[in-house]
Structure formats: C-alpha cells, structure tokens
Design an enzyme around this catalytic site. Structure first.
Site: not given
Length: 485
Positions: A190, A225
């Site tokens: 990312k 997450d």
C-alpha cells in the site's frame, strides 16, 4: 489482501488531465450492444457458477489448513483463542495502522453489566516522507501520537492501580504471526517502503518506540483488521462466527476448531478454537473473468495475484467499468467520434463514482451525465447513460454475488466439520468496509446469492450484519481478553 487493510473504500482520485480528444479509429464499425451482451454473458453468475465458487472456496480452505502453501488461501493462524466474553473490565487502548492514517482509541470496559462505559479515538495522518523513511522514524512518530493521546486521558477513563496500560495493535500488512503478541513483517504494501522493518517483529518495533517516548504501555494482542472486526462483533453477539471486510481490498476470517487444522501439529489452544484469517483475496478458482479483468490484472503491480480481490473489491470495480467503457468508446463510438484522454487514464473512474451513477433515479440520469463529464471528460445522451448504468450493474452484480458465494463457501466448510452447528442454528456474519456499507446494490446482490445457494429455509439462520468500525474496538477487546493481568 495478505493481512492488508481493507476498510476504506473512498480512494482519492488521481488528478484527471483535461480531456484531449483523439479520433476513434475503427477497423470495422461495431455497435455497443454486442459488447454489452458479451460482457453480461461472461459476467453471469447463475447458481451452478456460484455453487462451484462456494465448493472451491471450501476445498481451498481445507488445503490451506493442511499445510502452509497448500492452496491459494494462506489460512493464517491468528493465535486468538480467548474471545471477549463481556466480563472484561478496565482501561484498554487500540492502535490501528493500515494505510496513510493511523487511529488510536481507548475504551473503558465495565464487565457484563456496564459493557462499554466510554470510548474516545483520534486519527493521525502519516507524513508522506515517513512512508519511505526508516522503521525507527515511523514507529517513533506513531508512539509519539499515542503518547499525546494517552496524556489526554481523563474523565471516565481510569487505570486500576498497579497495572501497565495494555494495547491491541491492528497491523494490516502481510505479517507472519508467531504468537498472540508477536509477528514478523513479511513486506510493506500500500505505498509504504519503510527500511529496516522487514523480517522484524512489528510488536517489538512498537514496544521499543513507546519506551523511547517514555510511554508506559505494552502490546497484548497483534491482530489484522478482519480478526478485530470478528472480535468486536462477537463481544456483543456470541453467534458471530465469520467476519468479512469489503472495502478497498477484502478479506474474511472465521472461528475454527483447532482439531481440524493439521498444520497446527498438535499445538492445542485452551478453548479448542481459534480465528483463521483466510486471506481470501488470493482465491482464483472458477471465477467468471473477462478480457477486461485479464488486461487490468496484467497491468497491475501484482499480475496473477489477488484475483478474487480484483473481481469483488472497491479498489477495482470502477477500473473494470472504465475499461469496458473505453472499449465501447473505441470500438462502438459510445461517446461519439472522439475518445477523451481522461477515459484512457487508469483508475480515473473510482468505485464511489460508479456507485453514485448506480443510485441515479432521475428521468434523464443527470448524475450519470455529470459524473461522465466531470470525471471522464465525455458528453452523453440518455441512451448512452442507460448503457453506462447497465455496465456498472453488470460488474457490481458479479462482484456482490461472488462475495456471497465466498461467504457460503466458508460456512459450508464449517458445517462439514460440525454437523448442524452452523446451518442448524442462528449464525452471524459480521460485515465491514466502505464498499459493503455504501453500495446498496452490492449489498443486495451479495445477500441474494447467499439465499439462492442456501435455499430460503436454511438462509433464515444466516444473519449478515453490518458491524461498523468494529476492528478498532475489537483490538482493544482482544488486548483485554489476552491481558497479562
């Protein structure tokens, strides 16, 4: 998505160049209708296709549990074997690092009766230069933000005496988890290229930085997450067995019995259960793909990887639509004789754009016209706008239905190992992520596929529930249920 952050779906647009029109060069005039018909045929997800995807997902899960590298699915062990029960008491922190922002949160827990007494959180943007700096610089910046947040603790928040503050760390990058509170960073993703972290324990990096800041705090749980979302949802509802994030990227995790995980090699957990992160973005078996998917994949930074993610998640749906529209413009003169430069710009059309076009109920599809003009630099009449909405619907329908088939695959695998414990009673799938939250048609298509696959009766037991921002509080709850005290 290898342990990657998949929550946010509203990507910032790449700045569009002003349209510089170019002539359409056509070897033979093809009208747009056959391109649309062919696309709809290739993207079709009738029941047999959905069934194949669900069966293949379940088979790949088994293969990934048998041995590391056994299938496309990594089936990562989370080392979470004590789940939040509601009895947790005290003050706990969470840190969520998964992209260009990090979030810090504190929660005061009051046990079964009072549950969550209070929560507070702050979001901090990570300066661009730290994304390319050293490991020490990045973690010092994070620890400093955490220390500033901890200084403001007051009011309803209080730490029982003789205790150190404990924190749950949501770290959404590829990690090889080694225990509940340790994990080795495999690689940054990312847009991060931080030196000196790969191959190191990220918990040690954070603990050392907190020490340098004079912050008396320790990490009790390292989670991704999706695992955090499962823990957060399960705190309120014991029937939650699966969590799925559908945002920019996607992942799913679920509660598994340790006695059906051959690669555990006898390491049993006290509860006999653990959470497995499937990393299902890497699934690729039997998906209905088009030339547009193949071209997008070939041009991506990870060709041949994350094929399921590229078909169902928020980062890619807008780009697939753009590629279809570009072909329609070039081969079928969809927008007239010229093709705008902007329409040729990868990722210029984002999933929030196609979502907004899909919601347009006006007589003349004015929002569709405005987005096409503002974003893609093209003018359109009503019939063109209707075609564009058809394309959006085709790509989103395929994505939602395939995601639904993936969920059924997970439930199927769980059911095979524990007869009637899944389909025979209420089972909750906790959903989070901007794509799921903000795109009503996607949600509907996903749920329809689940109902089609399970049948009306059985699907009544499967509850698909939105669990907004569950991962932050989930990490704090896992710090509580894995407390050192």
């Amino acid at each position: 998505m290898s342990v990657s952050a998949v929550g946010s779906f509203w990507l910032s647009p790449s700045p569009g160049k002003l349209p510089r029109p170019r002539m359409v060069v056509r070897s033979s005039a093809v009208s747009v209708a056959p391109i649309l018909t062919h696309l709809q045929k290739q993207c079709a997800t009738p029941l047999p296709v959905l069934r194949h995807v669900a069966d293949a997902m379940a088979a790949d899960m088994r293969a990934g549990l048998a041995v590391d590298g056994g299938s496309d699915l990594k089936m990562i062990l989370s080392y979470v074997d004590t789940f939040p029960t509601g009895n947790e008491k005290g003050l706990f922190y969470a840190l969520d690092l998964g992209g260009t922002n990090f979030r810090v949160l504190r929660v005061q827990l009051g046990g079964k009766d009072e549950r969550v007494i209070a929560t507070e959180f702050e979001q901090v943007t990570i300066p661009q230069e730290l994304m390319f700096g050293t490991s020490e610089e990045l973690f010092d910046f994070i620890a400093c933000g955490l220390a500033n947040f901890a200084k403001k603790e007051g009011g309803k928040f209080h730490l029982p005496s003789g205790r150190k503050r404990e924190i749950g760390f949501t770290f959404s990058f590829p990690v090889k988890q080694t225990s509940i509170d340790s994990g080795i960073l495999m690689k940054w993703t990312k847009g991060f290229a931080v030196s000196g972290t790969a191959g190191r324990d990220v918990v040690a990096c954070l603990n050392e930085a907190m020490e340098r800041q004079g912050l008396d705090m320790q990490v009790s749980a390292l989670v991704n997450d999706t695992v955090g979302t499962l823990a957060g949802a399960r705190y309120w509802d014991d029937d939650v067995m699966v969590a799925v994030i559908l945002g920019t990227g996607t992942n799913a995790c679920y509660v598994e019995r340790t006695d059906v995980i051959p690669k555990l090699q006898g390491q049993m957990s006290s509860s006999g259960r653990t959470i497995i992160s499937t990393e299902w973005g890497a699934f690729s078996n039997g998906l209905p793909l088009t030339e547009f998917d193949r071209d997008m994949d070939a041009a991506s930074i990870n060709p041949g990887e994350q094929i399921f993610e590229k078909t169902i998640s928020g980062m890619y749906l807008g780009e697939i639509v753009r590629r279809v529209l570009l072909k329609m413009a070039e081969a079928g003169a969809l927008f007239g004789e010229y093709v705008s430069e902007r329409l040729s710009t990868p990722f210029i059309l984002r999933t929030p754009d196609i979502c907004a076009m899909h919601q347009d109920n006006s007589d003349h599809l004015d929002a569709v016209g405005a987005i096409l003009y503002d974003v893609a630099g093209v003018k359109s009449d009503l019939s063109v706008r209707k075609t564009v909405v058809e394309v959006c619907d085709t790509i989103v329908k395929r994505g939602g239905r395939l995601a639904g088939a993936g969920i059924v695959g997970i439930l199927q695998k769980m059911e095979e190992d524990s007869k009637d414990l899944i389909f025979g009673k209420r089972t909750v799938v906790a959903m989070d992520g901007g794509l799921y939250e903000n795109y009503p048609q996607y949600r509907r298509y996903l749920k329809e596929a689940v109902t089609e696959l399970l049948g009306l009766e059985m699907s009544k037991n499967v509850v698909i529930e939105h669990s907004k921002d569950g991962s932050g509080i989930g990490a704090a709850l896992l710090a509580a249920s894995n407390s050192k005290y």
